[in-house]
Design an enzyme around this catalytic site. Structure first.
Site, PDB file in Angstrom:
ATOM      1  N   VAL A  59      10.276   3.600 -11.699  1.00  0.00           N
ATOM      2  CA  VAL A  59       9.271   4.126 -12.441  1.00  0.00           C
ATOM      3  C   VAL A  59      10.533   5.415 -10.883  1.00  0.00           C
ATOM      4  O   VAL A  59       9.700   5.216  -9.616  1.00  0.00           O
ATOM      5  CB  VAL A  59       7.851   4.344 -12.051  1.00  0.00           C
ATOM      6  CG1 VAL A  59       6.986   5.821 -12.246  1.00  0.00           C
ATOM      7  CG2 VAL A  59       7.059   3.272 -12.627  1.00  0.00           C
TER       8      VAL A  59
ATOM      9  N   GLY B 286       0.842  -1.627  -0.246  1.00  0.00           N
ATOM     10  CA  GLY B 286       0.075   0.187   0.047  1.00  0.00           C
ATOM     11  C   GLY B 286       0.594   1.413  -0.056  1.00  0.00           C
ATOM     12  O   GLY B 286       2.039   1.352  -0.166  1.00  0.00           O
TER      13      GLY B 286
ATOM     14  N   HIS C 277       4.242   1.413  -8.149  1.00  0.00           N
ATOM     15  CA  HIS C 277       3.120   0.428  -8.063  1.00  0.00           C
ATOM     16  C   HIS C 277       2.454   0.551  -8.987  1.00  0.00           C
ATOM     17  O   HIS C 277       1.271  -0.529  -9.767  1.00  0.00           O
ATOM     18  CB  HIS C 277       2.387   0.649  -6.899  1.00  0.00           C
ATOM     19  CG  HIS C 277       2.941   0.512  -5.493  1.00  0.00           C
ATOM     20  ND1 HIS C 277       3.063   1.757  -4.769  1.00  0.00           N
ATOM     21  CD2 HIS C 277       3.641  -0.370  -5.000  1.00  0.00           C
ATOM     22  CE1 HIS C 277       3.888   1.143  -3.580  1.00  0.00           C
ATOM     23  NE2 HIS C 277       3.727   0.146  -3.499  1.00  0.00           N
TER      24      HIS C 277
END
Ligand code: AMP
Length: 278
Positions: free
Chosen positions: A176, A31, A37
């Site tokens: 990323v 999370g 993600h």
């Protein structure tokens, strides 16, 4: 997006999807979602029919109880991000759903457990294999997507899949980065403005190693990058290693794939990053 918090409900739903010949993609996360993600989700959506994202802050992979306690858990904003990204299923179980009391686990993953991150976070990869094996057994994904950001973790998962004859295919997706080069991480929220500036030295050092790769020996490259990082205030280097991309032992001229990996503490935050050199 469907949201499940129990194994049974998730399992029943996925069984029905499988009966409809849908392939299942899994993106396991803890999370505090960011674009790193979400890029894994995009890969999953392009390669599988039904994409499951799990959000579970796995207690067994933390070596520092304070780190576990303060780990960010912005579930409402995570749900919004997953919905906008077109995720099909969120699995967000409580700890009691994934673990029974006094559970033990050990998988012999060999030297990978003790190198680099494993040396600094003893037991970390046991916790990782423990939770990821549970997720694989429950969800039975056709493909699971992991980030190159945690390069050693991908090798550990590959090893587990091989040892346990699991059917899942593991796909590693590129890192990323934020503008400026800092690798995205849920822990970046802990960085203050000065830390953020200092943290840029890590990706710069990796880039330096990549640019200079053809002109120096591995030792020279390591020294160059290490000296460069050590001149930056506020950064305490744990390691900078030029490693064989398959074994993570120090790279040799025979290595087919070579990766530079770095870990450092910036302020109070531990960051990792890497780049594939060849
Ligand atoms: P985490 O929530 O930190 O456990 O990460 C969940 C997954 O996202 C792992 O497979 C990570 O390697 C991946 N991930 C984390 N940061 C990035 C990033 N900057 N780029 C790509 N993948 C990432």
């Amino acid at each position: 997006m469907k949201i499940f918090t129990t194994r049974e409900n998730l399992h029943n739903y996925l069984d029905e999807r499988r009966l409809n010949n849908k392939t299942i993609g899994l993106v396991p996360t803890m999370g505090a979602l960011h674009n790193g993600h979400l890029s894994l989700l995009d890969f999953a959506k392009s390669q599988t029919d039904e994409v499951v994202c799990s959000i579970f802050v796995n207690p067994t992979q933390f070596t520092d109880p304070t780190d576990l306690e303060k780990y960010p858990r912005p579930i409402e904003s995570d749900i919004k991000k997953l919905e906008s990204a077109g995720c099909d299923v969120l699995f967000n179980p409580p700890v009691s759903e994934m673990y029974t009391a006094n559970e033990t686990w050990h998988l012999n993953i060999g030297h990978l457990e003790h190198l680099l991150e494993g040396a600094i976070r003893p037991g970390h990869y046991q916790g990782v294999t423990q939770i990821v094996s549970k997720l694989f057994n429950l969800i039975e994904p056709d493909i699971a997507f992991f980030g190159q950001k945690d390069y050693q973790q991908v090798l550990v998962i590959d090893k587990m899949v091989q040892l346990l004859n699991m059917k899942v295919k593991v796909v590693m997706c590129p890192i990323v980065r934020e503008d400026g080069g800092l690798a995205m991480s849920s822990r970046n929220v802990y960085l203050n403005a000065a830390d953020r500036e200092h943290a840029l030295v890590l990706s710069k050092a990796l880039n330096l190693a990549k640019e200079q790769f053809a002109h120096h020996t591995f030792t020279e490259l390591t020294n160059l990058a290490t000296d460069f990082i050590n001149t930056e205030p506020g950064v305490k280097l744990d390691y900078f290693e030029i490693a064989d991309g398959d074994s993570l032992y120090p790279a040799t001229p025979l290595s087919k794939k070579i990766v530079a990996l770095v870990a450092a503490r910036v302020g109070n935050t531990r960051l990792i990053d890497n780049v594939i050199l060849s």
